[in-house]
Design a protein around this motif. Sequence first.
Motif, mmCIF file in Angstrom:
data_model
loop_
_atom_site.group_PDB
_atom_site.id
_atom_site.type_symbol
_atom_site.label_atom_id
_atom_site.label_comp_id
_atom_site.label_asym_id
_atom_site.label_seq_id
_atom_site.Cartn_x
_atom_site.Cartn_y
_atom_site.Cartn_z
ATOM 1 N N ASN A 1 0.863 -1.179 0.000
ATOM 2 C CA ASN A 1 0.000 0.000 0.000
ATOM 3 C C ASN A 1 0.898 1.226 0.000
ATOM 4 O OD1 ASN A 1 -1.750 2.125 0.464
ATOM 5 N ND2 ASN A 1 -2.957 1.045 2.004
ATOM 6 N N LYS A 2 0.935 1.933 -1.119
ATOM 7 C CA LYS A 2 1.850 3.072 -1.239
ATOM 8 C C LYS A 2 1.533 4.170 -0.225
ATOM 9 C CE LYS A 2 -0.730 5.435 -4.933
ATOM 10 N NZ LYS A 2 -0.631 5.961 -6.317
ATOM 11 N N ASN A 3 0.319 4.175 0.313
ATOM 12 C CA ASN A 3 -0.031 5.180 1.313
ATOM 13 C C ASN A 3 0.678 4.935 2.636
ATOM 14 O OD1 ASN A 3 -1.828 6.532 -0.450
ATOM 15 N ND2 ASN A 3 -3.459 5.080 0.046
ATOM 16 N N ASN A 4 1.198 3.716 2.832
ATOM 17 C CA ASN A 4 1.905 3.395 4.072
ATOM 18 C C ASN A 4 3.406 3.629 3.977
ATOM 19 O OD1 ASN A 4 -0.521 2.555 5.213
ATOM 20 N ND2 ASN A 4 -0.231 0.421 4.611
ATOM 21 N N ILE A 5 3.886 3.999 2.791
ATOM 22 C CA ILE A 5 5.323 4.185 2.591
ATOM 23 C C ILE A 5 5.768 5.511 3.213
ATOM 24 C CG2 ILE A 5 7.157 4.395 0.883
ATOM 25 C CD1 ILE A 5 5.879 1.614 1.090
ATOM 26 N N VAL A 6 6.824 5.440 4.043
ATOM 27 C CA VAL A 6 7.324 6.648 4.711
ATOM 28 C C VAL A 6 8.619 7.152 4.082
ATOM 29 C CG1 VAL A 6 6.215 6.053 6.897
ATOM 30 C CG2 VAL A 6 8.557 5.283 6.445
ATOM 31 N N ALA A 7 9.317 6.298 3.335
ATOM 32 C CA ALA A 7 10.566 6.718 2.689
ATOM 33 C C ALA A 7 10.792 5.855 1.456
ATOM 34 C CB ALA A 7 11.746 6.594 3.648
ATOM 35 N N LYS A 8 11.376 6.454 0.428
ATOM 36 C CA LYS A 8 11.673 5.687 -0.787
ATOM 37 C C LYS A 8 12.931 6.236 -1.451
ATOM 38 C CE LYS A 8 8.449 8.442 -3.600
ATOM 39 N NZ LYS A 8 7.238 8.395 -4.450
ATOM 40 N N TRP A 9 13.632 5.332 -2.077
ATOM 41 C CA TRP A 9 14.866 5.677 -2.767
ATOM 42 C C TRP A 9 14.893 4.947 -4.108
ATOM 43 C CZ3 TRP A 9 14.458 3.831 2.174
ATOM 44 C CH2 TRP A 9 14.832 4.678 3.220
ATOM 45 N N CYS A 10 15.735 5.425 -5.012
ATOM 46 C CA CYS A 10 15.938 4.746 -6.290
ATOM 47 C C CYS A 10 17.439 4.667 -6.526
ATOM 48 C CB CYS A 10 15.254 5.513 -7.416
ATOM 49 S SG CYS A 10 15.231 4.625 -8.985
ATOM 50 N N TYR B 1 16.476 0.077 -9.291
ATOM 51 C CA TYR B 1 15.648 -0.468 -8.221
ATOM 52 C C TYR B 1 14.977 0.646 -7.435
ATOM 53 C CZ TYR B 1 17.952 -4.953 -9.006
ATOM 54 O OH TYR B 1 18.414 -6.112 -9.574
ATOM 55 N N ARG B 2 13.704 0.417 -7.103
ATOM 56 C CA ARG B 2 12.974 1.315 -6.221
ATOM 57 C C ARG B 2 12.878 0.635 -4.860
ATOM 58 N NH1 ARG B 2 8.441 1.055 -8.451
ATOM 59 N NH2 ARG B 2 7.265 -0.126 -6.906
ATOM 60 N N ILE B 3 13.361 1.304 -3.829
ATOM 61 C CA ILE B 3 13.403 0.756 -2.474
ATOM 62 C C ILE B 3 12.474 1.589 -1.598
ATOM 63 C CG2 ILE B 3 14.909 0.206 -0.528
ATOM 64 C CD1 ILE B 3 17.233 0.353 -2.698
ATOM 65 N N GLU B 4 11.555 0.935 -0.928
ATOM 66 C CA GLU B 4 10.553 1.640 -0.133
ATOM 67 C C GLU B 4 10.475 1.051 1.267
ATOM 68 O OE1 GLU B 4 7.064 2.823 -3.122
ATOM 69 O OE2 GLU B 4 7.658 0.727 -3.292
ATOM 70 N N LEU B 5 10.176 1.911 2.221
ATOM 71 C CA LEU B 5 10.091 1.500 3.622
ATOM 72 C C LEU B 5 8.725 1.845 4.193
ATOM 73 C CD1 LEU B 5 11.355 0.568 6.352
ATOM 74 C CD2 LEU B 5 12.040 2.969 6.674
ATOM 75 N N GLU B 6 8.139 0.858 4.868
ATOM 76 C CA GLU B 6 6.930 1.075 5.651
ATOM 77 C C GLU B 6 7.319 0.966 7.119
ATOM 78 O OE1 GLU B 6 2.662 -1.110 6.627
ATOM 79 O OE2 GLU B 6 3.630 -1.401 4.668
ATOM 80 N N HIS B 7 7.018 2.006 7.888
ATOM 81 C CA HIS B 7 7.407 2.051 9.302
ATOM 82 C C HIS B 7 6.169 2.388 10.129
ATOM 83 C CE1 HIS B 7 9.725 4.183 12.737
ATOM 84 N NE2 HIS B 7 9.725 2.868 12.945
ATOM 85 N N GLY B 8 5.553 1.360 10.676
ATOM 86 C CA GLY B 8 4.332 1.565 11.454
ATOM 87 C C GLY B 8 4.649 1.879 12.901
ATOM 88 N N THR B 9 4.522 3.137 13.274
ATOM 89 C CA THR B 9 4.860 3.529 14.644
ATOM 90 C C THR B 9 3.804 3.084 15.648
ATOM 91 O OG1 THR B 9 3.813 5.697 14.263
ATOM 92 C CG2 THR B 9 6.181 5.513 13.853
ATOM 93 N N THR B 10 2.614 2.805 15.200
ATOM 94 C CA THR B 10 1.567 2.327 16.112
ATOM 95 C C THR B 10 1.440 0.804 16.062
ATOM 96 O OG1 THR B 10 -0.102 2.685 14.384
ATOM 97 C CG2 THR B 10 0.250 4.458 15.979
ATOM 98 N N THR B 11 1.669 0.205 14.892
ATOM 99 C CA THR B 11 1.554 -1.246 14.756
ATOM 100 C C THR B 11 2.852 -1.962 15.092
ATOM 101 O OG1 THR B 11 2.193 -1.208 12.414
ATOM 102 C CG2 THR B 11 -0.154 -0.953 12.925
ATOM 103 N N GLY B 12 3.980 -1.231 15.084
ATOM 104 C CA GLY B 12 5.261 -1.874 15.315
ATOM 105 C C GLY B 12 5.734 -2.688 14.134
ATOM 106 N N ARG B 13 5.146 -2.475 12.987
ATOM 107 C CA ARG B 13 5.502 -3.244 11.795
ATOM 108 C C ARG B 13 6.490 -2.462 10.930
ATOM 109 N NH1 ARG B 13 0.580 -4.201 9.719
ATOM 110 N NH2 ARG B 13 0.477 -6.159 10.871
ATOM 111 N N ARG B 14 7.498 -3.177 10.447
ATOM 112 C CA ARG B 14 8.469 -2.575 9.539
ATOM 113 C C ARG B 14 8.572 -3.463 8.313
ATOM 114 N NH1 ARG B 14 14.086 -1.401 12.181
ATOM 115 N NH2 ARG B 14 12.661 -0.442 13.675
ATOM 116 N N MET B 15 8.376 -2.860 7.131
ATOM 117 C CA MET B 15 8.409 -3.623 5.886
ATOM 118 C C MET B 15 9.284 -2.907 4.867
ATOM 119 S SD MET B 15 4.351 -4.678 5.603
ATOM 120 C CE MET B 15 4.637 -5.874 4.297
ATOM 121 N N ILE B 16 10.033 -3.692 4.108
ATOM 122 C CA ILE B 16 10.878 -3.148 3.051
ATOM 123 C C ILE B 16 10.446 -3.776 1.739
ATOM 124 C CG2 ILE B 16 13.220 -2.947 2.137
ATOM 125 C CD1 ILE B 16 14.240 -3.032 5.020
#
Length: 222
Positions: free
Chosen positions: A31-40, A48-63
């Motif tokens: 879900n691109k709305n959950n992405i907090v940072a992205k690099w190319c 390559y497109r590298i994206e980070l999801e960092h859920g401060t309330t859920t404690g979930r981190r996804m790359i």
Amino acid sequence: MSFLSPSLRLENLPSEPIMTLDHIPEEKRYNKNNIVAKWCAPINGKMYRIELEHGTTTGRRMIWVNGKEVLRRDWMFKLVGEDTFYIDQARCIIRVDPAPGFRYEYSLYIDGKPHEQYTDELTKQYRLWLVSIEDNEYRIMLELDTVNLFVNDQLRTETGEFVDGGTDTKFTENGNEFILQARSSGNKLDGLTHTLIANGEVIPEAKILEVMQEPFSILSST
């Protein structure tokens, strides 16, 4: 006497949290709305497109790399730190550091170098052309050191033919004819100059650093 149903007895309860995303297909987890940072970044001739999801309330981190999940951590109580992953044998690290005002800063390192330094050094080793013909998009990258030629991230096997003043590398895609010309610049410091011709038309060279500012325009989401 126990008032718990058999299915709710302690010995039947899961030992791990059930609030994970394993039951959700990967394409729906993104879900691109959950992405907090992205690099190319260009790595081994591919973008390559590298994206980070960092859920401060859920404690979930996804790359995510080009829309594919490469790392996921659920229920992380420590919201800062670093995660290591690999892209085509390149060692990548994403750091999450605290910032003023209950915010966070995100940094990407590739092969031990900050993203900005890595891309600045590496882009000097490549030439890039973006070609749009009818409904087809072509991203053509030339690695100067190895003379490897990539078309939409696929390594080509064609070799250059010697012509007066240099070489011509010819290849076709979907019936379209391409010629990559390499010619001597006449200056030892400048080395060779490269020109791409598509269907008889000269294609202007793209500036990699500028293109990387809009990675979604050159990378698919899958």
